[in-house]
Scaffold this motif. Structure first.
Motif, PDB file in Angstrom:
ATOM      1  N   ALA A  50       0.851  -1.191   0.000  1.00 17.25           N
ATOM      2  CA  ALA A  50       0.000   0.000   0.000  1.00 17.25           C
ATOM      3  C   ALA A  50       0.888   1.242   0.000  1.00 17.25           C
ATOM      4  O   ALA A  50       1.701   1.429   0.912  1.00 17.25           O
ATOM      5  CB  ALA A  50      -0.914   0.010   1.218  1.00 17.25           C
ATOM      6  N   LEU A  51       0.753   2.065  -1.021  1.00 18.91           N
ATOM      7  CA  LEU A  51       1.491   3.323  -1.079  1.00 18.91           C
ATOM      8  C   LEU A  51       0.755   4.344  -0.221  1.00 18.91           C
ATOM      9  O   LEU A  51      -0.358   4.757  -0.550  1.00 18.91           O
ATOM     10  CB  LEU A  51       1.594   3.809  -2.525  1.00 18.91           C
ATOM     11  N   VAL A  52       1.376   4.758   0.883  1.00 18.74           N
ATOM     12  CA  VAL A  52       0.693   5.658   1.819  1.00 18.74           C
ATOM     13  C   VAL A  52       1.122   7.110   1.660  1.00 18.74           C
ATOM     14  O   VAL A  52       0.506   8.005   2.233  1.00 18.74           O
ATOM     15  CB  VAL A  52       0.922   5.209   3.276  1.00 18.74           C
ATOM     16  N   GLY A  53       2.195   7.346   0.891  1.00 23.25           N
ATOM     17  CA  GLY A  53       2.639   8.714   0.705  1.00 23.25           C
ATOM     18  C   GLY A  53       3.767   8.801  -0.296  1.00 23.25           C
ATOM     19  O   GLY A  53       4.424   7.804  -0.602  1.00 23.25           O
ATOM     20  N   GLU A  54       3.992  10.007  -0.809  1.00 23.09           N
ATOM     21  CA  GLU A  54       5.090  10.235  -1.738  1.00 23.09           C
ATOM     22  C   GLU A  54       5.563  11.673  -1.605  1.00 23.09           C
ATOM     23  O   GLU A  54       4.807  12.565  -1.204  1.00 23.09           O
ATOM     24  CB  GLU A  54       4.657   9.954  -3.175  1.00 23.09           C
ATOM     25  N   CYS A  55       6.826  11.891  -1.933  1.00 25.66           N
ATOM     26  CA  CYS A  55       7.370  13.242  -1.914  1.00 25.66           C
ATOM     27  C   CYS A  55       8.615  13.284  -2.785  1.00 25.66           C
ATOM     28  O   CYS A  55       9.069  12.252  -3.292  1.00 25.66           O
ATOM     29  CB  CYS A  55       7.677  13.698  -0.488  1.00 25.66           C
ATOM     30  N   SER A  56       9.178  14.487  -2.939  1.00 25.63           N
ATOM     31  CA  SER A  56      10.265  14.662  -3.898  1.00 25.63           C
ATOM     32  C   SER A  56      11.573  15.143  -3.285  1.00 25.63           C
ATOM     33  O   SER A  56      12.531  15.384  -4.012  1.00 25.63           O
ATOM     34  CB  SER A  56       9.833  15.649  -4.992  1.00 25.63           C
ATOM     35  N   ASP A  57      11.639  15.303  -1.959  1.00 27.05           N
ATOM     36  CA  ASP A  57      12.912  15.690  -1.349  1.00 27.05           C
ATOM     37  C   ASP A  57      13.063  15.060   0.030  1.00 27.05           C
ATOM     38  O   ASP A  57      12.096  14.583   0.628  1.00 27.05           O
ATOM     39  CB  ASP A  57      13.066  17.214  -1.276  1.00 27.05           C
ATOM     40  N   GLY A  58      14.294  15.066   0.523  1.00 26.81           N
ATOM     41  CA  GLY A  58      14.599  14.374   1.764  1.00 26.81           C
ATOM     42  C   GLY A  58      13.951  14.979   2.991  1.00 26.81           C
ATOM     43  O   GLY A  58      13.573  14.255   3.922  1.00 26.81           O
ATOM     44  N   LEU A  59      13.810  16.295   3.020  1.00 30.99           N
ATOM     45  CA  LEU A  59      13.203  16.939   4.183  1.00 30.99           C
ATOM     46  C   LEU A  59      11.729  16.567   4.305  1.00 30.99           C
ATOM     47  O   LEU A  59      11.238  16.262   5.399  1.00 30.99           O
ATOM     48  CB  LEU A  59      13.361  18.455   4.085  1.00 30.99           C
ATOM     49  N   ASP A  60      11.022  16.567   3.173  1.00 30.06           N
ATOM     50  CA  ASP A  60       9.621  16.143   3.197  1.00 30.06           C
ATOM     51  C   ASP A  60       9.509  14.662   3.569  1.00 30.06           C
ATOM     52  O   ASP A  60       8.551  14.248   4.224  1.00 30.06           O
ATOM     53  CB  ASP A  60       8.968  16.383   1.836  1.00 30.06           C
ATOM     54  N   ALA A  61      10.495  13.868   3.146  1.00 28.38           N
ATOM     55  CA  ALA A  61      10.493  12.444   3.501  1.00 28.38           C
ATOM     56  C   ALA A  61      10.564  12.270   5.010  1.00 28.38           C
ATOM     57  O   ALA A  61       9.871  11.427   5.590  1.00 28.38           O
ATOM     58  CB  ALA A  61      11.671  11.737   2.836  1.00 28.38           C
ATOM     59  N   LEU A  62      11.401  13.075   5.652  1.00 25.40           N
ATOM     60  CA  LEU A  62      11.534  13.011   7.106  1.00 25.40           C
ATOM     61  C   LEU A  62      10.210  13.361   7.785  1.00 25.40           C
ATOM     62  O   LEU A  62       9.776  12.686   8.730  1.00 25.40           O
ATOM     63  CB  LEU A  62      12.640  13.967   7.553  1.00 25.40           C
ATOM     64  N   LYS A  63       9.540  14.384   7.279  1.00 22.67           N
ATOM     65  CA  LYS A  63       8.259  14.808   7.852  1.00 22.67           C
ATOM     66  C   LYS A  63       7.185  13.744   7.640  1.00 22.67           C
ATOM     67  O   LYS A  63       6.439  13.397   8.568  1.00 22.67           O
ATOM     68  CB  LYS A  63       7.818  16.132   7.219  1.00 22.67           C
ATOM     69  N   LEU A  64       7.099  13.217   6.416  1.00 21.02           N
ATOM     70  CA  LEU A  64       6.063  12.225   6.120  1.00 21.02           C
ATOM     71  C   LEU A  64       6.299  10.914   6.869  1.00 21.02           C
ATOM     72  O   LEU A  64       5.348  10.259   7.301  1.00 21.02           O
ATOM     73  CB  LEU A  64       6.002  11.964   4.616  1.00 21.02           C
TER      74      LEU A  64
END
Length: 214
Positions: free
Chosen positions: A29-43
């Motif tokens: 299940a894909l629960v989220g996506e983002c395009s940079d490392g900082l957003d990855a940390l938040k998500l």
């Protein structure tokens, strides 16, 4: 059990392609996506995924730093690195950051799915290209391998190699025709003798010293 995935890549076309692949799998299940490392940390903090598919060359915060930061906060998350390259230095940096898997972007759909499922079960997964690069780069490091041979018994070396290749204790027990509890004893003894503290560290040690094959 459904494996919850966070997808991190700065190329939208690749994210869209990977979403199609993931959405076809009933256990993913894909629960989220983002395009940079900082957003990855938040998500990662908000969504608590089981597995993060992490591009390495990210803007704002790179994939290596993002991996290290995510795992510092949530060590139970498994990270699979996605990269265009299988450069030895980059692979080792991602493993040092705590990644459990490494897959080059040229790999096929099936290999990516194997990596996701393997790391979700606590295994380490390296695609063939990454494993071959690391093994080839350390074939000449015989002194370290010899030191390991002196420290470990034959059975311990066999267990170390199988652990580094991503096998679980029950799988190793079945392959070597020994009890699972015996495998666990060997693993503890190996860690004590080599002064290592996790299967991930054992894997990196085995790869660096040419003790495992791709």
């Amino acid at each position: 059990m459904t494996i919850r995935i966070l997808l991190v890549d700065d190329h939208k076309i690749l994210r869209e392609a990977l979403k199609v692949v993931l959405e076809r799998e009933l256990d993913l299940a894909l629960v989220g996506e983002c395009s940079d490392g900082l957003d990855a940390l938040k998500l990662a903090s908000e969504l608590h995924p089981d597995v993060v598919l992490m591009d390495i060359g990210l803007p704002v915060m790179g994939g290596i730093e993002a991996t290290r930061s995510i795992l510092a906060e949530q060590p139970g998350i498994r990270v699979v690195a996605l990269s265009t390259y299988s450069d030895r230095r980059i692979v080792l940096q991602m493993l040092d950051a705590g990644a459990s898997g490494y897959v080059v972007k040229s790999a096929g759909r099936d290999e990516l799915l194997r990596a996701i499922r393997a790391v979700s079960m606590g295994r380490t997964y390296l695609c063939n290209e990454a494993a071959a690069t690391l093994v080839d780069s350390v074939r000449t490091q015989t002194p370290a391998a010899l030191r390991t041979s002196e420290k470990l018994g034959r059975r311990e070396r066999e267990v170390l190699q199988l652990l580094a290749e991503g096998h679980t204790s029950p799988e190793i027990a079945d392959r070597l025709c020994i009890a699972t509890s015996t495998v666990d004893v060997h693993r503890r003894n190996i860690m004590r003798k080599l002064e290592l503290h996790s299967v991930a560290e054992l894997t990196k040690y085995a790869i660096r010293n040419g003790l495992t094959s791709p």
